[in-house]
Design a protein around this motif. Structure first.
Motif, PDB file in Angstrom:
ATOM      1  N   ALA A 136       0.831  -1.210   0.000  1.00 22.28           N
ATOM      2  CA  ALA A 136       0.000   0.000   0.000  1.00 22.28           C
ATOM      3  C   ALA A 136       0.864   1.258   0.000  1.00 22.28           C
ATOM      4  O   ALA A 136       0.531   2.250  -0.654  1.00 22.28           O
ATOM      5  CB  ALA A 136      -0.921  -0.008   1.217  1.00 22.28           C
ATOM      6  N   ALA A 137       1.979   1.220   0.734  1.00 18.35           N
ATOM      7  CA  ALA A 137       2.875   2.373   0.757  1.00 18.35           C
ATOM      8  C   ALA A 137       3.520   2.600  -0.613  1.00 18.35           C
ATOM      9  O   ALA A 137       3.685   3.744  -1.055  1.00 18.35           O
ATOM     10  CB  ALA A 137       3.954   2.173   1.820  1.00 18.35           C
ATOM     11  N   ALA A 138       3.875   1.502  -1.277  1.00 15.98           N
ATOM     12  CA  ALA A 138       4.463   1.627  -2.614  1.00 15.98           C
ATOM     13  C   ALA A 138       3.450   2.222  -3.592  1.00 15.98           C
ATOM     14  O   ALA A 138       3.790   3.082  -4.424  1.00 15.98           O
ATOM     15  CB  ALA A 138       4.938   0.259  -3.104  1.00 15.98           C
ATOM     16  N   LEU A 139       2.187   1.779  -3.491  1.00 16.80           N
ATOM     17  CA  LEU A 139       1.153   2.322  -4.361  1.00 16.80           C
ATOM     18  C   LEU A 139       0.900   3.796  -4.045  1.00 16.80           C
ATOM     19  O   LEU A 139       0.659   4.604  -4.952  1.00 16.80           O
ATOM     20  CB  LEU A 139      -0.141   1.512  -4.208  1.00 16.80           C
ATOM     21  N   GLU A 140       0.964   4.155  -2.758  1.00 16.73           N
ATOM     22  CA  GLU A 140       0.778   5.557  -2.374  1.00 16.73           C
ATOM     23  C   GLU A 140       1.814   6.448  -3.047  1.00 16.73           C
ATOM     24  O   GLU A 140       1.488   7.568  -3.498  1.00 16.73           O
ATOM     25  CB  GLU A 140       0.876   5.701  -0.853  1.00 16.73           C
ATOM     26  N   ARG A 141       3.035   5.981  -3.121  1.00 11.10           N
ATOM     27  CA  ARG A 141       4.083   6.796  -3.750  1.00 11.10           C
ATOM     28  C   ARG A 141       3.780   7.082  -5.214  1.00 11.10           C
ATOM     29  O   ARG A 141       4.179   8.127  -5.753  1.00 11.10           O
ATOM     30  CB  ARG A 141       5.436   6.088  -3.614  1.00 11.10           C
ATOM     31  N   ARG A 142       3.059   6.194  -5.860  1.00 10.76           N
ATOM     32  CA  ARG A 142       2.716   6.387  -7.268  1.00 10.76           C
ATOM     33  C   ARG A 142       1.446   7.221  -7.447  1.00 10.76           C
ATOM     34  O   ARG A 142       1.298   7.925  -8.445  1.00 10.76           O
ATOM     35  CB  ARG A 142       2.534   5.027  -7.948  1.00 10.76           C
ATOM     36  N   LEU A 143       0.525   7.118  -6.492  1.00  8.74           N
ATOM     37  CA  LEU A 143      -0.776   7.748  -6.662  1.00  8.74           C
ATOM     38  C   LEU A 143      -0.967   9.028  -5.860  1.00  8.74           C
ATOM     39  O   LEU A 143      -1.948   9.746  -6.068  1.00  8.74           O
ATOM     40  CB  LEU A 143      -1.891   6.763  -6.269  1.00  8.74           C
ATOM     41  N   TYR A 144      -0.048   9.328  -4.958  1.00  7.25           N
ATOM     42  CA  TYR A 144      -0.309  10.419  -4.028  1.00  7.25           C
ATOM     43  C   TYR A 144      -0.553  11.751  -4.744  1.00  7.25           C
ATOM     44  O   TYR A 144       0.150  12.140  -5.689  1.00  7.25           O
ATOM     45  CB  TYR A 144       0.844  10.605  -3.044  1.00  7.25           C
ATOM     46  N   GLY A 145      -1.558  12.436  -4.241  1.00  6.09           N
ATOM     47  CA  GLY A 145      -1.853  13.799  -4.647  1.00  6.09           C
ATOM     48  C   GLY A 145      -2.708  14.406  -3.558  1.00  6.09           C
ATOM     49  O   GLY A 145      -3.474  13.705  -2.888  1.00  6.09           O
ATOM     50  N   ASP A 146      -2.624  15.676  -3.351  1.00  2.00           N
ATOM     51  CA  ASP A 146      -3.351  16.330  -2.263  1.00  2.00           C
ATOM     52  C   ASP A 146      -4.810  16.547  -2.662  1.00  2.00           C
ATOM     53  O   ASP A 146      -5.276  17.679  -2.802  1.00  2.00           O
ATOM     54  CB  ASP A 146      -2.676  17.653  -1.922  1.00  2.00           C
ATOM     55  N   ALA A 147      -5.503  15.426  -2.869  1.00  2.19           N
ATOM     56  CA  ALA A 147      -6.906  15.492  -3.296  1.00  2.19           C
ATOM     57  C   ALA A 147      -7.624  14.223  -2.846  1.00  2.19           C
ATOM     58  O   ALA A 147      -7.031  13.150  -2.786  1.00  2.19           O
ATOM     59  CB  ALA A 147      -7.001  15.626  -4.815  1.00  2.19           C
ATOM     60  N   ARG A 148      -8.893  14.366  -2.545  1.00  2.00           N
ATOM     61  CA  ARG A 148      -9.676  13.200  -2.116  1.00  2.00           C
ATOM     62  C   ARG A 148      -9.756  12.141  -3.216  1.00  2.00           C
ATOM     63  O   ARG A 148      -9.748  10.944  -2.933  1.00  2.00           O
ATOM     64  CB  ARG A 148     -11.082  13.638  -1.716  1.00  2.00           C
ATOM     65  N   ALA A 149      -9.841  12.576  -4.453  1.00  2.00           N
ATOM     66  CA  ALA A 149      -9.976  11.621  -5.554  1.00  2.00           C
ATOM     67  C   ALA A 149      -8.800  10.653  -5.599  1.00  2.00           C
ATOM     68  O   ALA A 149      -8.976   9.448  -5.828  1.00  2.00           O
ATOM     69  CB  ALA A 149     -10.101  12.366  -6.885  1.00  2.00           C
ATOM     70  N   ASN A 150      -7.601  11.151  -5.377  1.00  7.40           N
ATOM     71  CA  ASN A 150      -6.426  10.281  -5.365  1.00  7.40           C
ATOM     72  C   ASN A 150      -6.522   9.248  -4.253  1.00  7.40           C
ATOM     73  O   ASN A 150      -6.192   8.065  -4.433  1.00  7.40           O
ATOM     74  CB  ASN A 150      -5.159  11.113  -5.179  1.00  7.40           C
ATOM     75  N   GLY A 151      -6.983   9.687  -3.098  1.00  8.63           N
ATOM     76  CA  GLY A 151      -7.131   8.767  -1.972  1.00  8.63           C
ATOM     77  C   GLY A 151      -8.200   7.722  -2.219  1.00  8.63           C
ATOM     78  O   GLY A 151      -8.047   6.565  -1.820  1.00  8.63           O
ATOM     79  N   VAL A 152      -9.272   8.117  -2.877  1.00 13.29           N
ATOM     80  CA  VAL A 152     -10.341   7.160  -3.199  1.00 13.29           C
ATOM     81  C   VAL A 152      -9.802   6.064  -4.112  1.00 13.29           C
ATOM     82  O   VAL A 152     -10.078   4.869  -3.910  1.00 13.29           O
ATOM     83  CB  VAL A 152     -11.537   7.886  -3.845  1.00 13.29           C
ATOM     84  N   VAL A 153      -9.038   6.450  -5.113  1.00 14.38           N
ATOM     85  CA  VAL A 153      -8.460   5.455  -6.029  1.00 14.38           C
ATOM     86  C   VAL A 153      -7.513   4.529  -5.281  1.00 14.38           C
ATOM     87  O   VAL A 153      -7.534   3.302  -5.464  1.00 14.38           O
ATOM     88  CB  VAL A 153      -7.725   6.160  -7.189  1.00 14.38           C
ATOM     89  N   HIS A 154      -6.697   5.103  -4.424  1.00  9.43           N
ATOM     90  CA  HIS A 154      -5.749   4.304  -3.635  1.00  9.43           C
ATOM     91  C   HIS A 154      -6.476   3.271  -2.788  1.00  9.43           C
ATOM     92  O   HIS A 154      -6.123   2.082  -2.767  1.00  9.43           O
ATOM     93  CB  HIS A 154      -4.914   5.246  -2.758  1.00  9.43           C
ATOM     94  N   VAL A 155      -7.504   3.704  -2.067  1.00  7.11           N
ATOM     95  CA  VAL A 155      -8.260   2.789  -1.211  1.00  7.11           C
ATOM     96  C   VAL A 155      -8.983   1.729  -2.043  1.00  7.11           C
ATOM     97  O   VAL A 155      -9.006   0.539  -1.682  1.00  7.11           O
ATOM     98  CB  VAL A 155      -9.269   3.576  -0.346  1.00  7.11           C
ATOM     99  N   ALA A 156      -9.570   2.139  -3.160  1.00  3.63           N
ATOM    100  CA  ALA A 156     -10.307   1.191  -3.991  1.00  3.63           C
ATOM    101  C   ALA A 156      -9.395   0.080  -4.501  1.00  3.63           C
ATOM    102  O   ALA A 156      -9.774  -1.110  -4.491  1.00  3.63           O
ATOM    103  CB  ALA A 156     -10.951   1.919  -5.169  1.00  3.63           C
ATOM    104  N   ILE A 157      -8.191   0.443  -4.936  1.00  5.75           N
ATOM    105  CA  ILE A 157      -7.264  -0.570  -5.447  1.00  5.75           C
ATOM    106  C   ILE A 157      -6.797  -1.492  -4.317  1.00  5.75           C
ATOM    107  O   ILE A 157      -6.801  -2.723  -4.469  1.00  5.75           O
ATOM    108  CB  ILE A 157      -6.056   0.096  -6.125  1.00  5.75           C
ATOM    109  N   CYS A 158      -6.416  -0.916  -3.190  1.00  9.89           N
ATOM    110  CA  CYS A 158      -5.891  -1.719  -2.081  1.00  9.89           C
ATOM    111  C   CYS A 158      -6.950  -2.661  -1.511  1.00  9.89           C
ATOM    112  O   CYS A 158      -6.722  -3.868  -1.360  1.00  9.89           O
ATOM    113  CB  CYS A 158      -5.362  -0.800  -0.979  1.00  9.89           C
ATOM    114  N   VAL A 159      -8.116  -2.116  -1.188  1.00 14.06           N
ATOM    115  CA  VAL A 159      -9.165  -2.936  -0.577  1.00 14.06           C
ATOM    116  C   VAL A 159      -9.767  -3.889  -1.610  1.00 14.06           C
ATOM    117  O   VAL A 159     -10.012  -5.069  -1.314  1.00 14.06           O
ATOM    118  CB  VAL A 159     -10.255  -2.039   0.046  1.00 14.06           C
ATOM    119  N   GLY A 160      -9.989  -3.397  -2.821  1.00 19.98           N
ATOM    120  CA  GLY A 160     -10.553  -4.259  -3.860  1.00 19.98           C
ATOM    121  C   GLY A 160      -9.671  -5.440  -4.179  1.00 19.98           C
ATOM    122  O   GLY A 160     -10.163  -6.568  -4.394  1.00 19.98           O
ATOM    123  N   SER A 161      -8.354  -5.230  -4.183  1.00 18.23           N
ATOM    124  CA  SER A 161      -7.429  -6.319  -4.512  1.00 18.23           C
ATOM    125  C   SER A 161      -7.500  -7.444  -3.487  1.00 18.23           C
ATOM    126  O   SER A 161      -7.582  -8.625  -3.849  1.00 18.23           O
ATOM    127  CB  SER A 161      -6.000  -5.782  -4.601  1.00 18.23           C
TER     128      SER A 161
END
Length: 334
Positions: free
Chosen positions: A62-87
Motif C-alpha cells: 500500500a505504501a508503494a502504491l501511495e508513492r505512485r498515486l499520491y496527490g493532495d486530493a480526495r480523488a487520489n485517496g479514493v483510487v488508492h483505497v479502492a485498489i488496495c481494498v478491492g485487490s
C-alpha cells in the motif's frame, strides 16, 4: 460398560463426533465457521510473527502504491483505497471458492489468524504493566509505540497506563471483534477487506497536512466498517465487566453517558465501556508529535495504573472469546 462399534447399532461417541464434524464441514458455511474457530486458536497459540506478517506485507504494498498515486486530493485517496481494498477482497473471494471442505476450512483458518491481533495486544499490555510495576519508565516509554502513536517522552506512569488501557480498548474492537464480525457476515473476503481498511486508516487516515484530503476515504471507510463492531465491543465489555472485577450496571451507565463524547464515532464506545468496567477515568490531553488533542474524560474514578492494565487485558480477552463464539455461531447460521 463397554461400548461396541460392531453391528448396526449406534456408533460410539468418538465416531459420532467425527460424523458430526464431517457433516458441518460439508457445507461452505460450516467449513468457514470451523475454519474461523481454528484461526482463533492459532492466534491464541502463535500470535503475530515478528517478521513476514501478511498485514505488514500489505502495508508495504500500500505504501508503494501511495508513492505512485499520491496527490493532495480526495480523488487520489479514493483510487488508492479502492485498489488496495478491492485487490485483497478479490483475493479473498478467489481463495474462498475452493471446493474441498478441508481446504476451504484451512483457508478460513489462515485468513482469520492473519487478521486477528488479540493475543499480541494482550502481550503488549502485559509488557507495559511489567515495565510500570518495575518502575522502568524508560522501558515503558519505549514500548508505548507498539500500541499507539503518542509522544511518550514526557509521560509518567498514570499517562502511560491510560494510553495503554485506551489502546487495548480500541484495539479489542479493531483487532478482534471487527474482523470476526466481518468474517462472519462476509466470509474470507470480509476478513481480508476489513483488515485492509483498518490498516489503511492507521497508515493514512490522519488529520495532518499530507493526509487531510488523501487519507479522507480511508478514514471514512474505517468509520463505517467499525460502526457496528465498536458498539458490539462496548456491549460485550459491559457484560464481561465482572471478569475484570467491575460492575455490569456501572459499566453500562458510563457507556450510555460517555460513549458519544469521544471525537471518534467508534473509539469512544469501547473506551467508555472499559472505563466503566475498570472504574477508572480515561481521556485527557494527548500529544502526537507537534499536534496536541484535548479529549473529554470518560468514566469516573482514578487514572489507570499497572494493575488496571492487567485488568484491561483480562477484560479484552473475555470480550474476544465472546466475539469469537458469536462469530462462529453466526457463520454457521449463514
Amino acid at each position: 460398560m463397554t461400548i461396541s462399534s460392531d453391528g448396526g447399532g449406534t456408533p460410539p461417541l468418538g465416531a459420532r463426533a467425527i460424523l458430526d464434524v464431517s457433516r458441518v464441514t460439508s457445507t461452505p458455511a460450516g467449513a468457514h465457521a470451523l475454519g474461523m474457530l481454528a484461526g482463533v486458536v492459532l492466534d491464541a497459540l502463535l500470535a503475530d510473527p515478528r517478521r513476514g506478517h501478511p498485514v505488514a506485507l500489505f502495508g508495504r504494498a500500500a505504501a508503494a502504491l501511495e508513492r505512485r498515486l499520491y496527490g493532495d486530493a480526495r480523488a487520489n485517496g479514493v483510487v488508492h483505497v479502492a485498489i488496495c481494498v478491492g485487490s485483497v477482497a478479490l483475493l479473498g473471494a478467489a481463495a474462498g471458492r475452493v471446493r474441498n471442505p478441508l481446504a476451504r476450512g484451512a483457508v478460513s483458518a489462515v485468513a482469520t489468524w492473519a487478521v486477528l491481533g488479540g493475543t499480541t495486544l494482550g502481550r503488549e499490555g502485559a509488557a507495559m504493566a511489567a515495565f510500570l510495576e518495575d518502575g522502568d519508565l524508560a522501558g515503558a516509554r519505549g514500548r508505548l509505540s507498539h500500541l499507539c502513536g503518542r509522544d511518550p517522552s514526557n509521560l509518567h506512569e498514570p499517562e502511560l497506563a491510560r494510553a495503554t488501557v485506551e489502546s487495548i480498548a480500541e484495539n479489542t474492537s479493531d483487532a478482534v471483534v471487527a474482523p470476526l464480525l466481518w468474517g462472519a457476515v462476509a466470509g474470507v473476503p470480509g476478513l481480508l477487506a476489513y483488515r485492509a481498511v483498518n490498516t489503511l486508516d492507521a497508515m493514512i487516515g490522519h488529520r495532518n497536512a499530507r493526509y487531510e484530503r488523501f487519507g479522507w476515504a480511508a478514514a471514512r471507510l474505517d468509520d463505517v466498517a467499525n460502526a457496528v463492531p465498536a458498539r458490539l465491543t462496548g456491549v460485550l465489555a459491559v457484560l464481561a465487566a465482572p471478569v475484570a472485577g467491575g460492575s455490569v450496571r456501572r459499566a453500562a451507565a458510563v457507556l450510555h453517558r460517555d460513549g458519544h463524547r469521544h471525537p471518534s464515532p467508534n473509539s469512544g464506545r469501547c473506551e467508555a465501556a472499559f472505563a466503566g468496567a475498570l472504574e477508572v477515568t480515561l481521556g485527557g490531553t494527548n500529544v502526537y508529535g507537534n499536534r496536541v488533542e484535548h479529549r473529554p474524560e470518560l468514566g469516573d474514578g482514578p487514572k489507570p495504573s499497572a494493575r488496571e492494565i492487567r485488568r484491561s487485558v483480562r477484560l479484552a480477552r473475555a470480550v474476544g472469546f465472546a466475539a469469537a463464539g458469536l462469530a462462529v455461531f453466526a457463520a454457521l447460521r449463514g
